[in-house]
Design a protein around this motif. Structure first.
Motif, PDB file in Angstrom:
ATOM      1  N   PHE A   1      -5.217  11.882  -7.098  1.00  0.00           N
ATOM      2  CA  PHE A   1      -4.285  10.968  -6.421  1.00  0.00           C
ATOM      3  C   PHE A   1      -4.577  10.920  -4.924  1.00  0.00           C
ATOM      4  CE2 PHE A   1      -1.155  11.287 -10.053  1.00  0.00           C
ATOM      5  CZ  PHE A   1      -1.115   9.934 -10.313  1.00  0.00           C
ATOM      6  N   GLU A   2      -4.845  12.084  -4.344  1.00  0.00           N
ATOM      7  CA  GLU A   2      -5.109  12.115  -2.899  1.00  0.00           C
ATOM      8  C   GLU A   2      -6.333  11.271  -2.557  1.00  0.00           C
ATOM      9  OE1 GLU A   2      -3.135  16.466  -1.833  1.00  0.00           O
ATOM     10  OE2 GLU A   2      -5.290  16.337  -2.207  1.00  0.00           O
ATOM     11  N   GLU A   3      -7.363  11.421  -3.384  1.00  0.00           N
ATOM     12  CA  GLU A   3      -8.587  10.639  -3.146  1.00  0.00           C
ATOM     13  C   GLU A   3      -8.338   9.145  -3.301  1.00  0.00           C
ATOM     14  OE1 GLU A   3     -11.871  12.071  -5.583  1.00  0.00           O
ATOM     15  OE2 GLU A   3     -11.562  14.032  -4.637  1.00  0.00           O
ATOM     16  N   LEU A   4      -7.615   8.804  -4.359  1.00  0.00           N
ATOM     17  CA  LEU A   4      -7.364   7.381  -4.614  1.00  0.00           C
ATOM     18  C   LEU A   4      -6.511   6.762  -3.518  1.00  0.00           C
ATOM     19  CD1 LEU A   4      -6.705   7.659  -8.442  1.00  0.00           C
ATOM     20  CD2 LEU A   4      -8.511   6.281  -7.399  1.00  0.00           C
TER      21      LEU A   4
ATOM     22  N   LEU B   1       2.735  -2.893  -7.226  1.00  0.00           N
ATOM     23  CA  LEU B   1       3.812  -2.161  -6.554  1.00  0.00           C
ATOM     24  C   LEU B   1       4.175  -2.824  -5.224  1.00  0.00           C
ATOM     25  CD1 LEU B   1       5.483   0.614  -6.059  1.00  0.00           C
ATOM     26  CD2 LEU B   1       3.498   1.216  -4.706  1.00  0.00           C
ATOM     27  N   LYS B   2       3.140  -3.189  -4.447  1.00  0.00           N
ATOM     28  CA  LYS B   2       3.405  -3.840  -3.155  1.00  0.00           C
ATOM     29  C   LYS B   2       4.208  -5.121  -3.366  1.00  0.00           C
ATOM     30  CE  LYS B   2      -0.743  -2.309  -0.720  1.00  0.00           C
ATOM     31  NZ  LYS B   2      -2.069  -2.776  -0.289  1.00  0.00           N
ATOM     32  N   ASP B   3       3.821  -5.891  -4.388  1.00  0.00           N
ATOM     33  CA  ASP B   3       4.561  -7.137  -4.655  1.00  0.00           C
ATOM     34  C   ASP B   3       6.027  -6.836  -4.952  1.00  0.00           C
ATOM     35  OD1 ASP B   3       2.299  -8.539  -4.289  1.00  0.00           O
ATOM     36  OD2 ASP B   3       1.835  -8.809  -6.427  1.00  0.00           O
TER      37      ASP B   3
ATOM     38  N   PRO C   1      -9.076   9.905 -17.370  1.00  0.00           N
ATOM     39  CA  PRO C   1      -9.180   9.969 -15.909  1.00  0.00           C
ATOM     40  C   PRO C   1      -8.820   8.628 -15.278  1.00  0.00           C
ATOM     41  CG  PRO C   1     -11.349   9.740 -16.896  1.00  0.00           C
ATOM     42  CD  PRO C   1     -10.381   9.860 -18.034  1.00  0.00           C
ATOM     43  N   ILE C   2      -8.148   8.684 -14.127  1.00  0.00           N
ATOM     44  CA  ILE C   2      -7.648   7.442 -13.544  1.00  0.00           C
ATOM     45  C   ILE C   2      -8.803   6.632 -12.956  1.00  0.00           C
ATOM     46  CG2 ILE C   2      -6.053   6.404 -11.900  1.00  0.00           C
ATOM     47  CD1 ILE C   2      -4.444   9.016 -12.011  1.00  0.00           C
ATOM     48  N   ASN C   3      -8.837   5.394 -13.374  1.00  0.00           N
ATOM     49  CA  ASN C   3      -9.877   4.483 -12.960  1.00  0.00           C
ATOM     50  C   ASN C   3      -9.432   3.790 -11.671  1.00  0.00           C
ATOM     51  OD1 ASN C   3     -10.439   1.551 -12.956  1.00  0.00           O
ATOM     52  ND2 ASN C   3     -11.700   2.018 -14.760  1.00  0.00           N
ATOM     53  N   ARG C   4     -10.315   3.756 -10.665  1.00  0.00           N
ATOM     54  CA  ARG C   4      -9.911   3.230  -9.350  1.00  0.00           C
ATOM     55  C   ARG C   4      -9.423   1.783  -9.434  1.00  0.00           C
ATOM     56  NH1 ARG C   4      -9.794   3.889  -4.051  1.00  0.00           N
ATOM     57  NH2 ARG C   4     -10.636   5.975  -4.148  1.00  0.00           N
ATOM     58  N   LYS C   5     -10.082   1.011 -10.259  1.00  0.00           N
ATOM     59  CA  LYS C   5      -9.699  -0.400 -10.354  1.00  0.00           C
ATOM     60  C   LYS C   5      -8.261  -0.539 -10.871  1.00  0.00           C
ATOM     61  CE  LYS C   5     -12.597  -4.306 -11.344  1.00  0.00           C
ATOM     62  NZ  LYS C   5     -13.658  -4.782 -12.201  1.00  0.00           N
ATOM     63  N   GLU C   6      -7.979   0.273 -11.897  1.00  0.00           N
ATOM     64  CA  GLU C   6      -6.629   0.218 -12.477  1.00  0.00           C
ATOM     65  C   GLU C   6      -5.594   0.716 -11.475  1.00  0.00           C
ATOM     66  OE1 GLU C   6      -6.026   2.163 -16.223  1.00  0.00           O
ATOM     67  OE2 GLU C   6      -7.752   1.106 -17.081  1.00  0.00           O
ATOM     68  N   PHE C   7      -5.976   1.759 -10.748  1.00  0.00           N
ATOM     69  CA  PHE C   7      -5.047   2.321  -9.770  1.00  0.00           C
ATOM     70  C   PHE C   7      -4.749   1.299  -8.672  1.00  0.00           C
ATOM     71  CE2 PHE C   7      -4.067   4.829  -5.951  1.00  0.00           C
ATOM     72  CZ  PHE C   7      -3.004   5.586  -6.431  1.00  0.00           C
ATOM     73  N   ASP C   8      -5.815   0.665  -8.166  1.00  0.00           N
ATOM     74  CA  ASP C   8      -5.626  -0.329  -7.110  1.00  0.00           C
ATOM     75  C   ASP C   8      -4.777  -1.501  -7.604  1.00  0.00           C
ATOM     76  OD1 ASP C   8      -7.096   1.295  -5.518  1.00  0.00           O
ATOM     77  OD2 ASP C   8      -8.904   0.046  -5.482  1.00  0.00           O
ATOM     78  N   ALA C   9      -4.985  -1.871  -8.859  1.00  0.00           N
ATOM     79  CA  ALA C   9      -4.188  -2.973  -9.410  1.00  0.00           C
ATOM     80  C   ALA C   9      -2.715  -2.564  -9.492  1.00  0.00           C
ATOM     81  CB  ALA C   9      -4.713  -3.360 -10.791  1.00  0.00           C
ATOM     82  N   ALA C  10      -2.477  -1.307  -9.867  1.00  0.00           N
ATOM     83  CA  ALA C  10      -1.090  -0.819  -9.951  1.00  0.00           C
ATOM     84  C   ALA C  10      -0.456  -0.818  -8.561  1.00  0.00           C
ATOM     85  CB  ALA C  10      -1.056   0.584 -10.557  1.00  0.00           C
TER      86      ALA C  10
END
Ligand SMILES: Nc1ncnc2c1ncn2[C@@H]1O[C@H](COP(=O)(O)OP(=O)(O)O)[C@@H](O)[C@H]1O
Ligand SMILES: [Mg+2]
Length: 406
Positions: A20-23, A112-114, A99-108
């Motif tokens: 999470f910290e890295e992402l 969230l921002k929206d 393992p959490i995929n960066r693309k999926e994390f960024d999309a989440a």
């Protein structure tokens, strides 16, 4: 999105915490808090207890019932449909399989921002306006401009809360303009970003007798802690908190682009690029304009200001505007004697020489910044052609003077 989002990590294993910290590291607007607990943040990232998932879900259910605005990101190694169903039922909106995929994390994060943006009653109680001042060079009047506009606005609008921020981290002199003792400020504030809130900011503000507040750079004398690193996101988080405390925040960015000033320029709703008509300053101003255009800034966001303008400079001004491919927004009359005696006495122009032409120019611009079109002779005077004419940009302050006093 502007503003920052606080995050709490509720992880069972170090590897998930690190992930999470890295992402999150590449997302400047997100700040991981180290103290305060999950009820004090905007988002909780939680790792599912795989052996006893009910336990995680029950604790999240309790948390969400008490804090309905909280967002929860749940991560787990397996996607058991019962667990997922229950998670969504209690209000968890995002599940991230490991393992959490960066693309999926960024999309989440983007979803969230929206959601955060559309939520009513967001954290900016005042939603104040941030104006960043960037000088093409040192010594051309950037601090004079920031201080005196802030002070003029304060004078015109007593009900408005106005603050100044000194981001000249190596060469700070805003306290001199206001005859304030050099003291703590930005550097002290950002030593531990997780402590940042309005109360802490308030405790570090220096207060001028006019009730103009100044966040100093936090550099005291030559032995100041110049070497101490400023954490990424520091200026962004500071300005975000200040935006909720003040109606207007004027940020003196000095004349260098560093991570702090870049964040301030990014975050500001308006950037004032200050130059004179000397060739080195014009050249540098053009470079800064280019940097901001490359960074995708709207043309409307940047106002070019020529300081120390005199009528004999009209031709030079025209050449500069051709080079900038943009009209100069404001022309500040040249009055070295007035500007420097005001600085030397530590008295802003409105106090030092309320009737001077230079002061009147400042009052007119401040009125216009406050959105007070009725007292702005420039805008009240006529159509857009007149608004951008040399006369109105330069002498707007003088036409306004009678009204300001009346
Ligand atoms: N409109 C003006 N006309 C003449 N001199 C000015 C004007 N505004 C500022 N100055 C002078 O320019 C000098 C540098 O000002 P300062 O605001 O400290 O610049 P900077 O922040 O860009 O280093 C000071 O002596 C100041 O009094
Ligand atoms: Mg300065």
């Amino acid at each position: 999105m502007s503003g920052f989002v606080t995050v709490w990590l509720e992880c069972r294993s170090d590897s998930v915490r690190r992930m999470f910290e890295e992402l999150l590291a590449s997302h400047r607007a997100f700040l991981i808090k180290q103290s305060g607990g999950p009820a004090t943040v905007d988002v909780v990232c939680v790792e599912l207890d795989e052996i006893n998932p009910e336990r995680t879900l029950a604790s999240m259910k309790g948390l969400l019932e008490k804090n309905p605005a909280l967002e929860v990101f749940l991560t787990g190694g397996r996607t058991d449909s019962q667990v997922m169903l229950e998670a969504f039922r209690i209000g968890i909106k995002e599940f991230l399989p490991q393992p959490i995929n960066r693309k999926e994390f960024d999309a989440a994060l983007s979803r969230l921002k929206d959601r955060l943006m559309s939520k009513a009653g967001n954290r900016s109680a005042k939603g104040g306006k941030i104006i960043a001042f960037l000088g093409a060079k040192g010594g051309i009047g950037t601090s004079t401009l920031a201080v005196n506009l802030a002070m003029s606005l304060r004078q015109l609008k007593q009900a408005k809360q106005v603050a100044l921020v000194d981001l000249n981290l190596d060469d700070s002199d805003l306290p001199l303009f206001l005859d304030l003792q050099p003291g703590k400020g930005f550097r002290d504030l950002v030593r531990d970003l997780s402590r940042m809130d309005a109360t802490f900011v308030q405790s570090l503000m220096s207060k001028h007798e006019s009730d103009l507040h100044l966040l100093q750079s936090g550099l005291t004398g030559t032995e100041g802690p110049t070497g101490e690193a400023i954490p990424g996101g520091a200026a962004l988080h500071t300005l975000d908190v200040m935006r909720s405390m003040y109606d207007h925040v004027f940020v003196d960015c000095g004349h260098t682009l560093n991570p702090e000033t870049r964040e301030a320029l990014d975050f500001a709703s308006m950037v004032v690029l200050v130059t004179t008509l000397s060739l080195p300053a014009i050249r540098r101003a053009k470079q800064f304009l280019q940097v901001m255009r490359n960074a995708g800034f709207d043309r409307d966001k940047v106002t070019i200001v020529v300081n120390r303008y005199q009528s004999s400079d009209a031709e030079l001004l025209q050449h500069a505007e051709e080079l900038f491919e943009q009209k100069v927004g404001w022309l500040v009359p040249n009055d070295y004697q007035m500007a420097s005696s005001s600085l030397n006495k530590g008295e802003p122009l409105t106090v030092h020489a309320p009737r001077a032409a230079l002061t009147q120019w400042y009052l007119a611009q401040a009125a216009s910044l406050a959105g007070d079109k009725s007292v702005n002779a420039v805008e009240a005077g006529g159509g857009s052609e007149q608004k951008s004419s040399l006369f109105s940009r330069y002498w707007g302050g003088l036409t306004f003077s009678a009204k300001a006093r009346g």
